[in-house]
Design a protein around this motif. Sequence first.
Motif, PDB file in Angstrom:
ATOM      1  N   GLY A 139      -9.809  -0.901   0.418  1.00  0.00           N
ATOM      2  CA  GLY A 139     -11.061  -0.338   0.813  1.00  0.00           C
ATOM      3  C   GLY A 139     -12.270  -1.347   0.607  1.00  0.00           C
ATOM      4  O   GLY A 139     -12.250  -2.334   0.461  1.00  0.00           O
ATOM      5  N   GLU A 140     -13.166  -0.424   1.334  1.00  0.00           N
ATOM      6  CA  GLU A 140     -14.453  -1.286   1.061  1.00  0.00           C
ATOM      7  C   GLU A 140     -15.565  -0.692   0.282  1.00  0.00           C
ATOM      8  O   GLU A 140     -16.609  -1.074   0.416  1.00  0.00           O
ATOM      9  CB  GLU A 140     -15.136  -1.246   2.831  1.00  0.00           C
ATOM     10  CG  GLU A 140     -14.335  -1.876   3.589  1.00  0.00           C
ATOM     11  CD  GLU A 140     -14.087  -3.440   3.462  1.00  0.00           C
ATOM     12  OE1 GLU A 140     -15.086  -4.077   2.966  1.00  0.00           O
ATOM     13  OE2 GLU A 140     -12.978  -3.722   3.855  1.00  0.00           O
ATOM     14  N   LYS A 200       1.600  -6.086  -3.404  1.00  0.00           N
ATOM     15  CA  LYS A 200       1.799  -7.171  -2.704  1.00  0.00           C
ATOM     16  C   LYS A 200       3.181  -7.557  -2.309  1.00  0.00           C
ATOM     17  O   LYS A 200       3.796  -7.314  -3.228  1.00  0.00           O
ATOM     18  CB  LYS A 200       0.934  -8.316  -3.421  1.00  0.00           C
ATOM     19  CG  LYS A 200       0.923  -9.794  -2.411  1.00  0.00           C
ATOM     20  CD  LYS A 200       0.132 -10.723  -3.222  1.00  0.00           C
ATOM     21  CE  LYS A 200       0.565 -11.203  -4.216  1.00  0.00           C
ATOM     22  NZ  LYS A 200      -0.272 -12.396  -4.792  1.00  0.00           N
ATOM     23  N   GLY A 226       0.771  -1.171   0.062  1.00  0.00           N
ATOM     24  CA  GLY A 226      -0.071   0.067   0.016  1.00  0.00           C
ATOM     25  C   GLY A 226       0.751   1.326  -0.187  1.00  0.00           C
ATOM     26  O   GLY A 226       0.224   2.485  -0.042  1.00  0.00           O
ATOM     27  N   ASP A 251      -4.398  -2.834   1.252  1.00  0.00           N
ATOM     28  CA  ASP A 251      -5.642  -2.881   1.609  1.00  0.00           C
ATOM     29  C   ASP A 251      -6.720  -1.671   0.441  1.00  0.00           C
ATOM     30  O   ASP A 251      -5.953  -0.548   0.234  1.00  0.00           O
ATOM     31  CB  ASP A 251      -5.930  -1.975   3.021  1.00  0.00           C
ATOM     32  CG  ASP A 251      -7.526  -1.841   3.513  1.00  0.00           C
ATOM     33  OD1 ASP A 251      -8.389  -2.515   2.791  1.00  0.00           O
ATOM     34  OD2 ASP A 251      -7.637  -1.098   4.097  1.00  0.00           O
TER      35      ASP A 251
END
Length: 328
Positions: A319-320, A258, A183, A317
Amino acid sequence: MSALSRGLISRLRLLSLNPTTTSSAAAAANANATTSFTQTQYHFYRWFSSEALVDAAEVAEERSRVIEAKPGAMSPSSKRTGLVAVKCGMTARWDKWGARVPITVLWVDDNIVSQVKTPEKEGFPALQIGCGQKKAKHLTKSEVGHFRAQGVPLKRKLKEFPVTKDALLPVGMSIGVRHFVPGQYVDVTGITRGKGFQGGMKRHGFKGMPASHGASLSHRSIGSTGQRDAPGKVFKGKKMAGRMGGKQRTVKNVWVYKIDPARNLMWVRGQVPGAEGNFVFIRDAFYKKPDISLLPFPTYFAPEDEDATKLEPLVADLGEVDPFMVAD
């Protein structure tokens, strides 16, 4: 003349100018002479003296300071070391939202600290990082002597990274891919692919000459390169045909998608300079600085009971919020 001889001569001159006496009158005269001994004269004698400007005990203490491998707190002005990696090639991945992410795979091949440079000895703090392995018969004698003097294995590639004093690490310490965090943004430096001698259309993106209607054997020509009799020359820096590629370039703000601690692999989004198998140098991004609270400082220290071969890959991450639903 050696430094010892110069220092001895300067001290003899100073003693001859200020002889020691035992009488009270002579002592008073010496006191008055000392009072009249101005700062300018002091600096004049200091110039011709080899006496240390600082306490020798303090210098010895600083030089004998042992650099310990322990985690610390990173400040906004701290600067961590970088890593040396091998470019393995490009591929693509699909994230959890179904978006295609172009990926470059980088292999952090056995990075260790091969030399430590301190402000007390070299004048600036830096870490020399070694990557890969190489046999002694493929190295010069000076290179082999350097590795043996530092007490580290023979390395294929060396790179020096400037750091701050609080980010120094001991010689021989291994640094893995978890030095970086998924990230965050990094800057990747490498040597671009050499493409040889190329024309103006490929090298600079020129339009070229007309494909028909009067153009003969000049379809890919660059056209005029200057003026007439004045100035009567081609200015330096004119974009023309020439050697293309093979230069050091840095791609900034590359996103770490990653990392795989078990294989020391790193997936970054987009392209980085160099061909497959070339070395690249990875640093924390200069412009898009990562959150210092998320970075391991000065590097990642693995717990004693941690088995790196059984660790799962760490993904950034995302996010959602589904980006495709937001677009609709």
